[in-house]
Design an enzyme around this catalytic site. Structure first.
Site, mmCIF file in Angstrom:
data_model
loop_
_atom_site.group_PDB
_atom_site.id
_atom_site.type_symbol
_atom_site.label_atom_id
_atom_site.label_comp_id
_atom_site.label_asym_id
_atom_site.label_seq_id
_atom_site.Cartn_x
_atom_site.Cartn_y
_atom_site.Cartn_z
ATOM 1 N N SER A 142 0.831 -1.337 -0.048
ATOM 2 C CA SER A 142 -0.061 -0.103 0.082
ATOM 3 C C SER A 142 0.867 1.177 -0.036
ATOM 4 C CB SER A 142 -0.799 0.093 1.230
ATOM 5 O OG SER A 142 -1.452 1.380 1.585
ATOM 6 N N TYR A 155 -2.896 -0.321 9.967
ATOM 7 C CA TYR A 155 -2.725 -0.719 8.513
ATOM 8 C C TYR A 155 -1.268 -0.340 8.004
ATOM 9 C CZ TYR A 155 -4.144 -0.975 3.759
ATOM 10 O OH TYR A 155 -4.276 -1.290 2.358
#
Length: 251
Positions: A142, A155
């Site tokens: 990501s 995350y």
């Protein structure tokens, strides 16, 4: 040209969203695909859809957070098609929110699926890839692996870990002729992502993308095909941003 002809691919979380798009793209390029998912009906439906269009796929049920279940899936896929030569570590479970609201169970699940799952995938395929003469591993990371993210500490931490083991994996597995790369998708609506991102939040993200649109699963799938194929044979240890320019716009 079918760029993955004769290859055997395992895609974790391969039954929905980005994982399904990757599974379907791999099959179109000639790979035999193992679709590994937590729910049998999802894995089997995705595999059946590929088989009905002339591809080769099998649904594999299991939890990416469980080492034994990942090893079992790799063994079953080998029985069907041969040793895995492409691995896509796509499975993830995530919840955004202030750190103080993150429970022990939530944090543990994010780490178990999103980070440990990558390690179990590595361990499960290494011997078979080595025996086959090499392979390619693609991890779904990501942009938040390298950027600060409000209400996404866990995350970001998990995806930063994925980037770290991508680079270290490239160094360690290179002598086995195994390449390891990552993809950093930009904002890409999927059924799973829609569970944690509102329509208003998607619109805010779209407005920040220089290219003027949100991502589509096929955008990520196209990048995965490239990184799994011989077209990227001298690329390893890298993270490819497939994000419409949003990462560099922020930075």
């Amino acid at each position: 040209m079918r760029r993955l002809e004769g290859r055997v691919a395992l895609v974790t979380g391969g039954g929905r969203g980005i994982g399904r798009a990757i599974s379907e793209a791999f099959a179109r390029e000639g790979a035999s695909v193992g679709i590994f998912d937590l729910k049998a009906e999802i894995a089997e439906e995705a595999a059946n859809a590929i088989n009905e269009t002339g591809g080769r796929a099998v649904g594999l049920v299991g939890n990416a957070a469980k080492r034994a279940e990942v090893f079992d899936a790799v063994a079953k896929l080998r029985d069907h098609f041969g040793p895995v030569t492409i691995l896509v570590n796509n499975a993830m479970w995530n919840r955004y929110g202030p750190l103080q609201d993150q429970t022990e169970e939530m944090i543990g699940r994010m780490i178990d699926v999103g980070f440990k799952g990558v390690i179990w995938g590595y361990q499960a395929v290494l011997d078979g890839m080595t025996e086959a003469g090499g392979g390619a591993i693609v991890n779904i990371a990501s942009p938040s692996a390298v950027l600060a993210m409000n209400h996404g500490i866990m995350y970001s931490g998990v995806k930063a870990g994925v980037l770290g083991v991508t680079r270290s994996g490239a160094a360690e597995f290179g002598p086995r002729n195994i390449r390891v790369n990552a993809i950093a998708p930009g904002p890409t609506p999927t059924d799973g992502a829609n569970l944690v991102v509102s329509e208003e939040a998607w619109e805010r993200r779209r407005a920040r993308v220089p290219i003027g649109r949100l991502g589509q699963p096929k955008d990520i799938a196209n990048a995965a095909v490239f990184l799994a194929s011989e077209e990227s044979s001298f690329v390893t240890g890298d993270m490819l941003f497939v994000d419409g320019g949003i990462t560099y716009a922020f930075s």
